[in-house]
Design an enzyme around this catalytic site. Structure first.
Site, PDB file in Angstrom:
ATOM      1  N   GLU A 198       0.165  -1.235   0.400  1.00 49.81           N
ATOM      2  CA  GLU A 198      -0.022  -0.322   0.060  1.00 49.81           C
ATOM      3  C   GLU A 198       0.662   1.400  -0.199  1.00 49.81           C
ATOM      4  OE1 GLU A 198      -3.718   0.304  -0.648  1.00 49.81           O
ATOM      5  OE2 GLU A 198      -4.082  -2.054  -0.839  1.00 49.81           O
ATOM      6  N   SER A 475     -41.628 -28.637  45.699  1.00 52.34           N
ATOM      7  CA  SER A 475     -40.557 -29.378  46.417  1.00 52.34           C
ATOM      8  C   SER A 475     -39.453 -28.489  47.205  1.00 52.34           C
ATOM      9  CB  SER A 475     -40.858 -30.495  47.116  1.00 52.34           C
ATOM     10  OG  SER A 475     -41.866 -30.988  47.408  1.00 52.34           O
TER      11      SER A 475
END
Length: 713
Positions: A198, A475
């Site tokens: 680049e 329970s």
């Protein structure tokens, strides 16, 4: 007039004419000079003013917090210590952390397995208490557990931490998402490859490259369209940080001017760091992927410093055009560009010919498309947001780039999700597609939430049953009744009547409780009544110890809601969420100590400052002896009582636990625990109709699946 006089007149006219022309030229030149110097002064003034304006923008951006970084949410770090963990559990955790299995471990993020030995190259990580560097360790196993831990210096270690899994990033606007990577942690090969592709002269130009601009102009002119750009990386950074993407001459001028200013004010490394953390690289749903740190995770599910050569080449290739070279949508195009990058790498002596041949022969090897999104479960993320709002000061929550460390255990979360999906499919009868479930895994020792699942569709972000489904607990309330008695001095051999009784409820109506099997046994011991979850003896015990004392016990166990003193309370008429039930059982599993269940361990700033720390103090609310007797009885529940099916479902494993079933079999509950985890499970329907399941035929099955996954079966 004579000829001589005529010539004199003509010469005079020509002279006057020339004088006028000369005068006009002088005036014109004077005007041009005036225009030129005034224009130059104006232009210089403009450049000066624009320079001040751009300079202030640059300083605000690069000298302060450049980005509004999202908070990063981590799971708990796995602690390796002798006598803990099986080899299968360790390997499973390493895979979740995206450690790469190799034959020979050479760098961080790798591991190898050799019979009863695992070699790991642990990643470096900044833990809340201290940073720890990358470290190569050897873990040896014997009799299914860790026998020894040896580091690369051949020193024995009692324990060692692995880096935690990054679960999510909290980004409020869902627009940008990034993981900041400082320049010193970016691989040199990546930087050099990027510059080759680049901006070869990056370290030599002053922000702009006139030759590159001229070369691009000539190439574009020859082909009649724009095929090459002349912008430097500094110009691209200027555009990304400060400008719009339009291609006007004014924008190009600003881009160049800002690039020159940035290059003058900041070092090349600082600008390259900013570029690599700013560059756009992908779109993940509504969120854009910015920076190579998050892109590395998005494409390869690993940190940037662990990328192989071909992965570095692909990431550099994508920078050229994230949409055009998208490897998931355009794999052939991306592969071609990657191979071009690899050729440039070998041509510029960045890699060897052998490395090139190996890399170019490899496929793209991308992670799953949704891998980045699948680590976070909506259920525990919802709990995280609530805890942040309730426990953490606003000033901390609003800080930039927080690191939030949670107690979520990734492997436990994975196992819980599997158990819920597999278990619901197993217990569904007559194609009950509307059957739902929730599961909460908590840590016995530290009162922390390890995993949360809110429904059979484990990634669905709708109704959170684990936190918000308040259902009668049946329970499950009984251990609170029996603990009240044991704490008051009752013994396990204390006898209770198991005969028909008639009581009045809160409205004055007659209430006649019955045992589940509709039988009466005359008299039973307190221990027998709990093992077999007998209703009538429990009611008698509750009335003897006092309903208000039972309510007091429930409050000590962490239930904050107001509870009415009706006799039906002792059979579970109160409604709680799975998380509240998990909290209720926590003192039972912590030797009688109360500590609120939490998810957040600590929060650090982006600079490494500790901003929040969870408190670890517990309050002793029940006698340790009473809790020990209760726990021993709950163990018998799983071996000879209502949860005895665990003997054949999970042979060789030892648990304590309690089943819970509500009227008409609407709700199926089970809370079970081994020596380190508490598992709270609920199965039922959102419309509160019958699930046709008891605690043992429904929720217990999901618990069983989780415990099988835990030991690798």
């Amino acid at each position: 007039m004579s000829k001589k006089s005529s010539d004199v007149v003509a010469n005079k006219k020509n002279s006057n004419k020339n004088l006028k022309i000369k005068t006009l030229k002088q005036r014109f030149l004077s005007f041009l000079w005036s225009l030129l110097w005034k224009g130059s002064v104006a232009f210089c003034a403009f450049l000066f003013i624009a320079g001040i304006y751009f300079d202030q923008k640059i300083e605000r951006k690069l000298d302060g917090p450049t980005w509004a970084l999202p908070a990063q949410v981590y799971g708990r770090p796995l602690l390796l210590q002798r006598g803990e963990l099986s080899q299968a559990q360790l390997v499973g955790e390493l895979k979740l952390l995206n450690y790469r299995p190799v034959e020979s471990v050479q760098s961080s993020g790798q591991f190898s397995v050799n019979q009863q030995q695992v070699i790991i190259y642990r990643r470096a990580f900044d833990f809340p208490d201290r940073p720890e560097s990358a470290l190569k360790i050897r873990v040896d196993f014997s009799q299914g557990k860790i026998a020894s831990i040896t580091d690369e210096r051949r020193q024995n270690r009692d324990s060692i931490r692995l880096d935690p899994l990054l679960l999510a990033r909290l980004d409020s606007d869902k627009i940008e998402d990034r993981v900041f990577v400082p320049f010193e942690k970016i691989p040199n090969l990546f930087v050099n490859t990027l510059l080759v592709m680049e901006d070869k002269n990056y370290y030599h130009h002053q922000g702009i490259s006139p030759l590159a601009i001229l070369r691009a102009f000539i190439v574009n002119f020859q082909v009649g369209r724009r095929v090459q750009g002349g912008s430097t990386l500094t110009q691209q950074l200027a555009k990304n940080l400060f400008l719009t993407p339009d291609r006007s001459l004014w924008r190009k001028f600003q881009e160049a001017y800002i690039a020159v200013l940035m290059d003058y004010k900041y070092s090349k490394d600082v600008l390259l760091e900013a570029y690599l953390n700013e560059v756009y690289l992908a779109q993940n749903g509504d969120s854009a992927i910015y920076g190579i740190g998050l892109a590395s995770d998005y494409y390869f599910a690993r940190p940037i410093n662990e990328l192989r050569i071909e992965q570095i080449a692909l990431l550099v290739a994508i920078i050229k055009g994230p949409s055009y070279y998208n490897p998931r949508r355009n794999p052939e195009r991306a592969l071609s560009r990657r191979d071009l990058v690899l050729r440039k790498m070998v041509e510029n002596n960045l890699i060897s010919t052998a490395d090139y041949k190996y890399a170019v022969a490899d496929s793209l090897n991308l992670s799953k498309k949704r891998a980045l999104n699948e680590r976070a479960n909506p259920a525990f993320m919802s709990l995280l947001y609530r805890e942040l709002a309730a426990q953490v000061p606003r000033s901390v929550r609003n800080s930039n780039g927080l690191h939030i460390f949670t107690s979520i255990a990734p492997l436990a979360q994975k196992h819980a999700e599997f158990a819920v999906q597999k278990g619901v499919a197993q217990v569904s009868k007559d194609k009950q597609d509307d059957l739902q479930a929730a599961m909460v895994i908590s840590d016995r020792q530290y009162a922390e939430v390890r995993a949360v699942v809110s429904g059979r569709e484990v990634k669905f972000s709708g109704f959170n049953r684990a936190l918000d489904a308040n259902r009668p607990i049946g329970s499950l309330v009984k251990p609170a009744v029996y603990l009240t008695a044991l704490d008051a001095g009752y013994g396990l051999d204390y006898h209770l009547n198991d005969k028909a009784i008639i009581l009045k409820n809160g409205t004055g109506q007659r209430w006649q409780p019955k045992n589940y099997d509709r039988k009466f046994r005359g008299q039973v011991t307190l221990e027998e009544a709990l093992i077999h979850s007998l209703n009538v003896p429990t009611v008698n015990l509750g009335m003897q110890v006092g309903l208000n004392n039972v309510i007091s016990s429930l409050h000590k166990m962490g239930i904050q809601e107001k509870i009415k003193a009706y006799p039906s309370l002792v059979l579970g008429s109160i409604s709680l969420s799975p998380l509240q039930v998990a909290q209720m059982y926590q003192p039972i599993t912590m030797n009688g100590g109360y500590q609120p269940l939490t998810l957040i361990r600590s929060i650090m700033s982006n600079e490494g400052e500790l901003l929040y720390q969870r408190g670890d103090r517990s309050e002793q609310v029940f006698s340790p002896q009473a809790v020990k007797e209760l726990t021993n009885t709950l163990h018998k529940v799983t071996s000879e009582g209502t949860a005895r099916s665990l003997r054949w479902r999970n042979p060789g494993q030892s648990f304590a636990g309690k089943t819970g079933t509500t009227n008409n079999l609407n709700d199926s509950w089970f809370v079970g625990f081994d020596r380190d985890e508490v598992v709270t499970t609920w199965v039922g329907k959102d419309n509160n109709t019958s699930a046709a399941l008891t605690g043992s035929s429904g929720a217990l099955v999901l618990f069983s699946y989780y415990m099988k996954q835990k030991i690798g079966k």
